[in-house]
Design an enzyme around this catalytic site. Structure first.
Site, PDB file in Angstrom:
ATOM      1  N   GLY A  46      15.917  41.050 -28.379  1.00  0.00           N
ATOM      2  CA  GLY A  46      14.467  40.946 -28.244  1.00  0.00           C
ATOM      3  C   GLY A  46      14.015  41.678 -26.996  1.00  0.00           C
ATOM      4  O   GLY A  46      14.835  42.012 -26.126  1.00  0.00           O
ATOM      5  N   GLN A  51       8.822  43.950 -19.919  1.00  0.00           N
ATOM      6  CA  GLN A  51      10.161  44.462 -19.598  1.00  0.00           C
ATOM      7  C   GLN A  51      10.226  45.986 -19.618  1.00  0.00           C
ATOM      8  O   GLN A  51      11.220  46.566 -19.168  1.00  0.00           O
ATOM      9  CB  GLN A  51      11.202  43.888 -20.575  1.00  0.00           C
ATOM     10  CG  GLN A  51      11.375  42.383 -20.425  1.00  0.00           C
ATOM     11  CD  GLN A  51      12.442  41.868 -21.353  1.00  0.00           C
ATOM     12  OE1 GLN A  51      12.176  41.604 -22.516  1.00  0.00           O
ATOM     13  NE2 GLN A  51      13.661  41.759 -20.859  1.00  0.00           N
ATOM     14  N   CYS A  88      19.220  37.938 -20.544  1.00  0.00           N
ATOM     15  CA  CYS A  88      17.971  38.715 -20.532  1.00  0.00           C
ATOM     16  C   CYS A  88      18.286  40.143 -20.104  1.00  0.00           C
ATOM     17  O   CYS A  88      19.011  40.343 -19.129  1.00  0.00           O
ATOM     18  CB  CYS A  88      16.991  38.073 -19.554  1.00  0.00           C
ATOM     19  SG  CYS A  88      15.423  38.948 -19.451  1.00  0.00           S
ATOM     20  N   LEU A  89      17.728  41.107 -20.816  1.00  0.00           N
ATOM     21  CA  LEU A  89      17.973  42.518 -20.473  1.00  0.00           C
ATOM     22  C   LEU A  89      17.449  42.850 -19.078  1.00  0.00           C
ATOM     23  O   LEU A  89      17.896  43.828 -18.477  1.00  0.00           O
ATOM     24  CB  LEU A  89      17.313  43.433 -21.513  1.00  0.00           C
ATOM     25  CG  LEU A  89      17.904  43.351 -22.928  1.00  0.00           C
ATOM     26  CD1 LEU A  89      17.063  44.169 -23.896  1.00  0.00           C
ATOM     27  CD2 LEU A  89      19.354  43.816 -22.950  1.00  0.00           C
ATOM     28  N   HIS A 130      12.009  32.879 -25.916  1.00  0.00           N
ATOM     29  CA  HIS A 130      12.367  33.636 -24.712  1.00  0.00           C
ATOM     30  C   HIS A 130      11.375  34.780 -24.485  1.00  0.00           C
ATOM     31  O   HIS A 130      10.892  34.981 -23.363  1.00  0.00           O
ATOM     32  CB  HIS A 130      13.801  34.165 -24.883  1.00  0.00           C
ATOM     33  CG  HIS A 130      14.301  35.051 -23.784  1.00  0.00           C
ATOM     34  ND1 HIS A 130      15.366  34.715 -22.974  1.00  0.00           N
ATOM     35  CD2 HIS A 130      13.901  36.285 -23.367  1.00  0.00           C
ATOM     36  CE1 HIS A 130      15.573  35.698 -22.097  1.00  0.00           C
ATOM     37  NE2 HIS A 130      14.711  36.674 -22.319  1.00  0.00           N
ATOM     38  N   GLU A 131      11.068  35.516 -25.565  1.00  0.00           N
ATOM     39  CA  GLU A 131      10.175  36.676 -25.409  1.00  0.00           C
ATOM     40  C   GLU A 131       8.741  36.236 -25.116  1.00  0.00           C
ATOM     41  O   GLU A 131       8.049  36.862 -24.305  1.00  0.00           O
ATOM     42  CB  GLU A 131      10.218  37.569 -26.659  1.00  0.00           C
ATOM     43  CG  GLU A 131      11.582  38.146 -27.015  1.00  0.00           C
ATOM     44  CD  GLU A 131      12.353  38.729 -25.855  1.00  0.00           C
ATOM     45  OE1 GLU A 131      11.736  39.237 -24.892  1.00  0.00           O
ATOM     46  OE2 GLU A 131      13.603  38.669 -25.892  1.00  0.00           O
ATOM     47  N   HIS A 134       8.288  35.494 -21.551  1.00  0.00           N
ATOM     48  CA  HIS A 134       8.095  36.713 -20.737  1.00  0.00           C
ATOM     49  C   HIS A 134       6.604  37.046 -20.599  1.00  0.00           C
ATOM     50  O   HIS A 134       6.184  37.572 -19.570  1.00  0.00           O
ATOM     51  CB  HIS A 134       8.781  37.916 -21.394  1.00  0.00           C
ATOM     52  CG  HIS A 134      10.211  38.119 -20.988  1.00  0.00           C
ATOM     53  ND1 HIS A 134      10.613  38.366 -19.700  1.00  0.00           N
ATOM     54  CD2 HIS A 134      11.346  38.141 -21.731  1.00  0.00           C
ATOM     55  CE1 HIS A 134      11.930  38.527 -19.664  1.00  0.00           C
ATOM     56  NE2 HIS A 134      12.404  38.391 -20.881  1.00  0.00           N
TER      57      HIS A 134
HETATM   58 NI    NI Z   1      14.387  38.465 -21.397  1.00  0.00          NI
END
Ligand code: NI
Length: 154
Positions: A46, A51, A88-89, A130-131, A134
């Site tokens: 995701g 991000q 998380c990226l 999660h997204e 953000h």
């Molecule tokens: Ni993340």
């Protein structure tokens, strides 16, 4: 399409409350394409617009149940609880256990402006939560226990 650089923790954009999308123009469609490519290039499940440095309410998710993209996503129903490992990226190499709703229904718009409702359980529900976090400047480490090394993320 082209992928974008993923913003990492420490960048203030990750802590901002993102603005809703009010007009779906070419630029937004290009951003959606770029986010999709960036997520796949990073082997993520995701990605949220902040991000890639854009403070707008846009997410993309793919946990292996198909590709989902949503503008202005909102959780309209949630049920159950599950603790699972998350990463998380934007926080490379870190994993943690996070308690999330097991099942969610998320409402948002697709790129043509049509309302979409996605119902997901387990990993899909986790990725959506999660997204969406953000978009409110919330990172998984704010909620995580048992921080360790890991790689899966969104
Ligand atoms: Ni993340």
């Amino acid at each position: 399409m082209s992928s974008r650089k993923i913003v990492e923790m420490g960048d203030p954009v990750l802590r901002q409350k993102c603005r809703p999308v009010t007009v779906i123009n070419k630029k937004i469609k290009r951003l959606l394409d770029n986010m999709k490519e960036t997520m796949y290039a990073a082997n993520g499940v995701g990605l949220a617009a902040p991000q890639v440095g854009i403070s707008k309410r846009i997410i993309v998710v793919d946990v292996g149940e198909g590709f989902w993209e949503l503008l202005n996503p909102e959780i309209i129903f949630q049920e159950g609880e599950e603790v699972g490992v998350e990463g998380c990226l934007s926080i490379p190499g870190v994993a943690g256990e996070v308690k999330r709703a097991f099942k969610v229904k998320v409402k948002g718009l697709d790129r043509s402006g049509q309302e979409q409702i996605i119902t997901a359980e387990g990993l899909g529900a986790r990725a959506l939560q999660h997204e969406i976090d953000h978009l409110d400047g919330v990172l998984f480490i704010d909620k995580a226990d048992r921080i360790s090394q890991g790689s899966l993320g969104g």
